[in-house]
Enzyme design. Structure first.
Site, short mmCIF file in Angstrom:
data_model
loop_
_atom_site.label_atom_id
_atom_site.label_comp_id
_atom_site.label_asym_id
_atom_site.label_seq_id
_atom_site.Cartn_x
_atom_site.Cartn_y
_atom_site.Cartn_z
N HIS A 56 13.02 7.83 -26.59
CA HIS A 56 12.77 6.72 -27.53
C HIS A 56 11.61 5.88 -27.03
O HIS A 56 11.07 6.13 -25.94
CB HIS A 56 14.03 5.91 -27.81
CG HIS A 56 14.61 5.14 -26.64
ND1 HIS A 56 15.10 5.76 -25.51
CD2 HIS A 56 14.79 3.80 -26.45
CE1 HIS A 56 15.56 4.83 -24.69
NE2 HIS A 56 15.38 3.64 -25.22
N HIS A 58 11.15 2.62 -26.18
CA HIS A 58 11.21 1.44 -25.32
C HIS A 58 10.31 1.59 -24.10
O HIS A 58 10.09 2.69 -23.60
CB HIS A 58 12.66 1.15 -24.88
CG HIS A 58 13.47 0.50 -25.96
ND1 HIS A 58 14.84 0.53 -25.97
CD2 HIS A 58 13.10 -0.18 -27.08
CE1 HIS A 58 15.30 -0.12 -27.03
NE2 HIS A 58 14.26 -0.56 -27.73
N ASP A 60 10.62 1.00 -20.98
CA ASP A 60 11.14 1.66 -19.78
C ASP A 60 11.41 3.16 -20.01
O ASP A 60 11.99 3.83 -19.15
CB ASP A 60 12.41 0.95 -19.26
CG ASP A 60 13.55 0.96 -20.24
OD1 ASP A 60 13.32 0.73 -21.44
OD2 ASP A 60 14.70 1.22 -19.82
N HIS A 61 10.93 3.67 -21.14
CA HIS A 61 11.07 5.11 -21.45
C HIS A 61 9.74 5.75 -21.83
O HIS A 61 9.57 6.95 -21.63
CB HIS A 61 12.10 5.31 -22.56
CG HIS A 61 13.46 4.84 -22.16
ND1 HIS A 61 14.43 5.68 -21.67
CD2 HIS A 61 13.98 3.58 -22.10
CE1 HIS A 61 15.49 4.96 -21.32
NE2 HIS A 61 15.24 3.68 -21.57
N HIS A 114 20.79 2.99 -30.84
CA HIS A 114 20.11 2.11 -29.87
C HIS A 114 18.74 1.74 -30.46
O HIS A 114 18.37 0.56 -30.51
CB HIS A 114 19.99 2.85 -28.55
CG HIS A 114 19.25 2.13 -27.48
ND1 HIS A 114 19.73 1.00 -26.87
CD2 HIS A 114 18.05 2.39 -26.89
CE1 HIS A 114 18.85 0.59 -25.96
NE2 HIS A 114 17.82 1.41 -25.96
N ASP A 133 19.17 6.42 -23.71
CA ASP A 133 19.99 5.21 -23.75
C ASP A 133 21.06 5.29 -24.82
O ASP A 133 21.54 4.26 -25.31
CB ASP A 133 19.11 3.97 -24.02
CG ASP A 133 18.30 3.55 -22.80
OD1 ASP A 133 18.42 4.18 -21.73
OD2 ASP A 133 17.53 2.58 -22.94
N HIS A 171 20.03 5.36 -17.31
CA HIS A 171 20.25 4.17 -16.47
C HIS A 171 21.48 4.33 -15.59
O HIS A 171 22.44 5.00 -15.96
CB HIS A 171 20.45 2.91 -17.34
CG HIS A 171 19.24 2.45 -18.05
ND1 HIS A 171 18.33 1.58 -17.50
CD2 HIS A 171 18.77 2.74 -19.29
CE1 HIS A 171 17.35 1.34 -18.38
NE2 HIS A 171 17.59 2.04 -19.48
FE FE Z 1 16.35 1.96 -21.29
ZN ZN Z 2 16.19 1.72 -24.48
#
Ligand code: FE
Ligand code: ZN
Length: 255
Positions: A56, A58, A60-61, A114, A133, A171
């Site tokens: 996805h 985001h 942090d991805h 998400h 996530d 995570h």
């Molecule tokens: Fe994440």
């Molecule tokens: Zn995420």
């Protein structure tokens, strides 16, 4: 297993994953939480990055996409419906589509909730899935863009995979997830035993990821909407399963 999987911590609580198919030498980063950490692992192994598989958009991805693409000229694979939000995307895939990765292949599972464009990569031959996530050990992703119904449907798709499927989550949230889980299923013996195992792993500095679908089905409250005890604990006895799930998620948001 024809796929080598390397797991390493990134940022504060993400996991980075590099996967390598030995015949072709294809090497992919599952998401790009941190380009420096990913490059360091590649250098240690002497691997050349050929692909990025994004779950996805985001930061942090997908935050490392551009830097890694600039360095390795790798192919970026992501969800067709998130074409606009995945930096550098080259290959855009939809539900059920296969992605050939050297001598093996991944199947795309659309798991919105998400985010609306979230996907999972399932490697049926190896029996592994990268779920980003969407699902965590004893937890699930927050519903930033989707509805409880949508997320429940997504989790139900993951639950339909073979029980022995090994799930790689993005995570390490397990210990805090466990604290919540025992409040909504206080009589689940497997869950109580698992919480102790988790505490021991973390105390020893070890990851709790990956997990298996069977274990999550037995202990993860977000997959257990059908449990009579959970329904009672969240005040949703006999309600539609997505509603039981939704209430469980809502309680976790304010836990
Ligand atoms: Fe994440
Ligand atoms: Zn995420």
């Amino acid at each position: 297993m024809a796929l080598e999987i390397l797991q390493f911590p990134c940022l504060s609580d993400n996991y980075g994953y590099l996967i390598r198919e030995p015949e072709s030498g294809f090497t992919a980063s599952i998401d790009t939480p941190e380009d420096a950490a990913i490059n360091a692992e590649l250098e240690k192994k002497g691997w050349r990055l050929t692909h990025i598989l994004n779950t996805h958009h985001h930061f942090d991805h997908a935050g490392g996409n551009q830097a890694l693409k600039a360095r390795w000229n790798c192919t970026v694979v992501g969800a067709a419906i998130d074409r606009e939000r995945i930096p550098g995307i080259d290959v855009a895939l939809k539900e059920g589509e296969m992605f050939r990765f050297g001598e093996t292949q991944a199947v795309v599972i659309e798991v919105p909730g998400h985010t609306t464009g979230h996907i999972a990569f399932h490697f049926p031959r190896e029996g592994v899935a990268f779920v980003g996530d969407t699902l965590f050990v004893l937890g699930c992703g927050r519903l930033f863009e989707g509805t409880p119904q949508m997320m429940w449907q997504s989790l139900s798709k993951l639950m339909a995979l073979p029980d022995e499927t090994v799930l790689y989550c993005a995570h390490e949230y397990t210990q805090s997830n466990a604290k919540f889980a025992v409040t909504v299923e206080p009589n689940n013996e497997l869950l109580l035993a698992r919480r102790n195992e988790i505490d021991a792993l973390r105390a020893a500095g070890k990851p709790t990821v990956p997990t298996t679908l069977a274990r999550e089905k037995a202990t993860n409250p977000f997959l257990r909407a059908a449990s009579a005890d959970l329904q009672k604990q969240v005040g949703k006895e006999g309600a539609p399963l997505w509603e039981v799930f939704g209430e469980t998620r809502r309680l976790k948001d304010t836990f």
